[in-house]
Write an enzyme that holds these catalytic residues in place. Sequence first.
Site, PDB file in Angstrom:
ATOM      1  CG  PHE A 174      -1.939  -1.060   1.252  1.00  0.00           C
ATOM      2  CD1 PHE A 174      -2.358  -1.688   0.084  1.00  0.00           C
ATOM      3  CD2 PHE A 174      -2.490  -1.477   2.449  1.00  0.00           C
ATOM      4  CE1 PHE A 174      -3.299  -2.697   0.100  1.00  0.00           C
ATOM      5  CE2 PHE A 174      -3.442  -2.493   2.489  1.00  0.00           C
ATOM      6  CZ  PHE A 174      -3.842  -3.100   1.312  1.00  0.00           C
ATOM      7  CD  GLU A 175       4.126   3.370  -2.467  1.00  0.00           C
ATOM      8  OE1 GLU A 175       4.266   4.464  -1.864  1.00  0.00           O
ATOM      9  OE2 GLU A 175       5.078   2.622  -2.763  1.00  0.00           O
ATOM     10  CB  ILE A 176      -0.791   5.473   2.917  1.00  0.00           C
ATOM     11  CG1 ILE A 176       0.471   5.992   3.614  1.00  0.00           C
ATOM     12  CG2 ILE A 176      -0.930   3.966   3.119  1.00  0.00           C
ATOM     13  CD1 ILE A 176       0.438   5.824   5.126  1.00  0.00           C
TER      14      ILE A 176
END
Length: 437
Positions: free
Chosen positions: A308-310
């Site tokens: 995940f890239e938040i």
Amino acid sequence: MARRPPPLSPSAVLPFLLLQILLPACLLVARGEPNRGAPRLTPIDLDLYHSSARLMEEIKALVHRHPDKLTMNNFRSGNRGYRAELAVVTYCRNVREINDKSKFRILLSFGQHGRELITSEVALRILSILTEEQFLPNVDSVSLNSFLDKLIIKVVPMENVNGRRLVEAGDLCERRNGRGVDLNRNWSVDWGKKEKDYDPYEENPGTGPFSEPESQIMRKLATSFNPHIWANVHSGMEALFMPYDHKNTTPLGLPSTRMTLLLKELNVLHCQNRCMIGSGGGSVGYLAHGTATDYMYDIARVPMAFTFEIYGDGAASPKDCFKMFNPTDISTYNRVLSDWSAAFFTIFKHGPRYLDEIHLKDSRPSSWESMDEYLEGYLMDRSSRYGKKMEVLDFGMQEIRTYFRLFLLSFVLLMFMFCSRISKSKLSRPVVPSVPV
């Protein structure tokens, strides 16, 4: 005593003053030092962000206040004079059931890259919600606890502690660990391959797969815990990735379909359809080799493995790393924490449902053991979730190839030494004439 210089005449004062003003500016230009037009680098805002030490102290205090739900273990490892320590927090609503084989298991890692401070802040927020010191808006606590009862969640709040300390010391763009290795290139699946745009400052894979203590600890953790879901949390953009990172494809079959459906749900509910979805290698614009998520899916056989890239500020200067990878205003900071903590609780609630159709057979050991005890018997006893024996080559082809090459090299060297010895013995043997003199 030295003689004092004669006083300047009025006509020479103006040129002298101009020289005093212009000379430093000329030196700055000649040295290539930044001028006022260079972008201003954003420092770490300690009013928003915890230091690494303070964040871990808060987590320790949280564990201390909730011993009925949280436990914390510290794991240490070292290699060639370099040492690392990782804290792992385990959540189970009743710690007496922490070894319950029927529980659904989730493993989350934050802070794998030192400069991505916001990810560890999300880890702290998740733990605070799990202990009910903070709450999700519009979520009933009774409903929340009903599905949390079925879970065991392991959280690594800060995987790259040594790299994080370098960032806090002023190297705001550092993503690697304390000796310059990118921990998300140090795993064995397709390890060491370099693309044309390879940058060692960004992607140094180390001297070999699992050369770094941090990666060794994480591999042992994944092997002993045997999770159903893995998520590696980063910042730099907004994306929901699944395998693979090292090639421009996603896996085939039902597990891949279920992963995609879960990511689409997360994108709608918590990312407002902003997030990119797909394989890391096919979506991010470059291939990454030796990543944790590819290993978790291909070798550790985690059914649902994600990266995940938040958060990411695409308008920030590439040199302004704190701003590029971390929110710098309180409203964005709070939004990221709220959106992504809620996203993880959606995973906690619906993750088991998305796996119901896969019909995996359990590959857990007959009893829960320590990581070191389990690894000692791993190659003898482990079977895969698909009911087949997991062979040594399935567990670590890269490592086996490395040892085989070393064996061949040793064999060649020994044969060379043996032949040399035979040759020398023949040359030193006295020559006996065929006809006596």
